[in-house]
Write a protein that holds these residues in place. Structure first.
Motif, short mmCIF file in Angstrom:
data_model
loop_
_atom_site.label_atom_id
_atom_site.label_comp_id
_atom_site.label_asym_id
_atom_site.label_seq_id
_atom_site.Cartn_x
_atom_site.Cartn_y
_atom_site.Cartn_z
N GLU A 67 -14.40 -12.42 -3.12
CA GLU A 67 -13.63 -12.39 -1.88
C GLU A 67 -12.77 -11.13 -1.84
O GLU A 67 -12.12 -10.80 -2.84
N TYR A 68 -12.76 -10.46 -0.71
CA TYR A 68 -12.04 -9.20 -0.57
C TYR A 68 -11.10 -9.22 0.63
O TYR A 68 -11.35 -9.92 1.61
N GLY A 69 -10.04 -8.43 0.52
CA GLY A 69 -9.07 -8.31 1.60
C GLY A 69 -8.78 -6.86 1.90
O GLY A 69 -8.92 -5.99 1.04
N ILE A 70 -8.39 -6.63 3.14
CA ILE A 70 -8.00 -5.29 3.59
C ILE A 70 -6.62 -5.40 4.21
O ILE A 70 -6.42 -6.16 5.17
N SER A 71 -5.68 -4.67 3.64
CA SER A 71 -4.33 -4.64 4.17
C SER A 71 -4.15 -3.30 4.88
O SER A 71 -4.39 -2.24 4.29
N LEU A 72 -3.77 -3.36 6.14
CA LEU A 72 -3.62 -2.15 6.94
C LEU A 72 -2.15 -1.89 7.23
O LEU A 72 -1.48 -2.71 7.83
N GLY A 73 -1.68 -0.76 6.79
CA GLY A 73 -0.34 -0.32 7.16
C GLY A 73 -0.44 0.47 8.45
O GLY A 73 -1.52 0.72 8.96
N ASP A 74 0.67 0.83 9.00
CA ASP A 74 0.69 1.66 10.19
C ASP A 74 1.24 3.02 9.79
O ASP A 74 2.39 3.11 9.37
N PRO A 75 0.42 4.07 9.88
CA PRO A 75 0.89 5.37 9.41
C PRO A 75 2.05 5.93 10.23
O PRO A 75 2.75 6.81 9.77
N ASP A 76 2.27 5.40 11.44
CA ASP A 76 3.30 5.97 12.30
C ASP A 76 4.62 5.19 12.29
O ASP A 76 5.66 5.73 12.58
N LYS A 77 4.55 3.88 11.98
CA LYS A 77 5.78 3.09 11.99
C LYS A 77 5.58 1.84 11.15
O LYS A 77 4.47 1.38 10.94
N LEU A 78 6.68 1.28 10.67
CA LEU A 78 6.63 0.06 9.88
C LEU A 78 6.48 -1.13 10.82
O LEU A 78 7.22 -1.26 11.79
#
Length: 188
Positions: free
Chosen positions: A163-174
């Motif tokens: 099982e795999y997960g992808i965590s996406l941050g926002d490069p422009d704002k938190l």
């Protein structure tokens, strides 16, 4: 030494081949959506699940004051609703706010541990004598290329079943809400 060079050359060729294939699927409609490519012209949208952050101390912390405290993100259920086949490169299209930022700086791909009726991954650990570690998801290396106007084509090689997960941050704002959202897939 020549065996290492041959292995490196083959790895570069396979990555070049994966990117050279003409992918003709549309970009995802919204930022933070991810498509799993099933061919160069077909895809499946990956589910985005809400995680729960749990912190747990070992019994020794309560008894002696010495030990470790671990923080994990957990998702209900033991498997994602979308699976890719083992032995094939996993190709993803991830839409971001823009594709001007290096995706390695805000996209984390990691493997879950399945325990009981949930999938979990360790976020941080603090020990009495070992100090603390954070952002320890055990990130998986990936190759990326710009795709379309604001997406990335991500290639993952050699993933084992799980099982795999992808965590996406926002490069422009938190975005605090984003930190609990995990895009998921399985390798079967």
């Amino acid at each position: 030494m020549s065996k290492k060079l041959l292995t490196l050359a083959l790895a570069i060729l396979s990555i070049s081949f994966a990117f050279a294939q003409k992918v003709t699927v549309p970009e995802p409609e919204f930022s933070d959506q991810t498509y799993l490519l099933t061919s160069n012209t077909e895809y499946v949208k990956l589910p985005r699940e809400t995680g729960v952050v749990k912190t747990k101390a070992g019994a020794s912390v309560y008894l002696t004051g010495i030990g470790k405290i671990k923080t994990r993100i957990s998702l209900p259920g033991t498997t994602s609703s979308v699976a890719a086949k083992q032995g094939e490169d996993v190709r993803l299209i991830i839409k971001a706010a823009n594709n001007a930022t290096d995706p390695n700086s805000f996209i984390s791909i990691f493997k879950f541990e399945v325990k009981g009726k949930e999938r979990r991954a360790q976020l941080a650990e603090a020990g009495t004598f070992s100090g603390s570690k954070s952002n320890s998801l055990g990130q998986i290396e990936f190759q990326a290329k710009k795709y379309g106007e604001s997406s990335y084509l991500i290639v993952l090689e050699g993933l084992q079943p799980g099982e795999y997960g992808i965590s996406l941050g926002d490069p422009d704002k938190l975005n605090e809400k984003n930190s609990m959202k995990i895009t998921t897939f399985s390798i079967k």
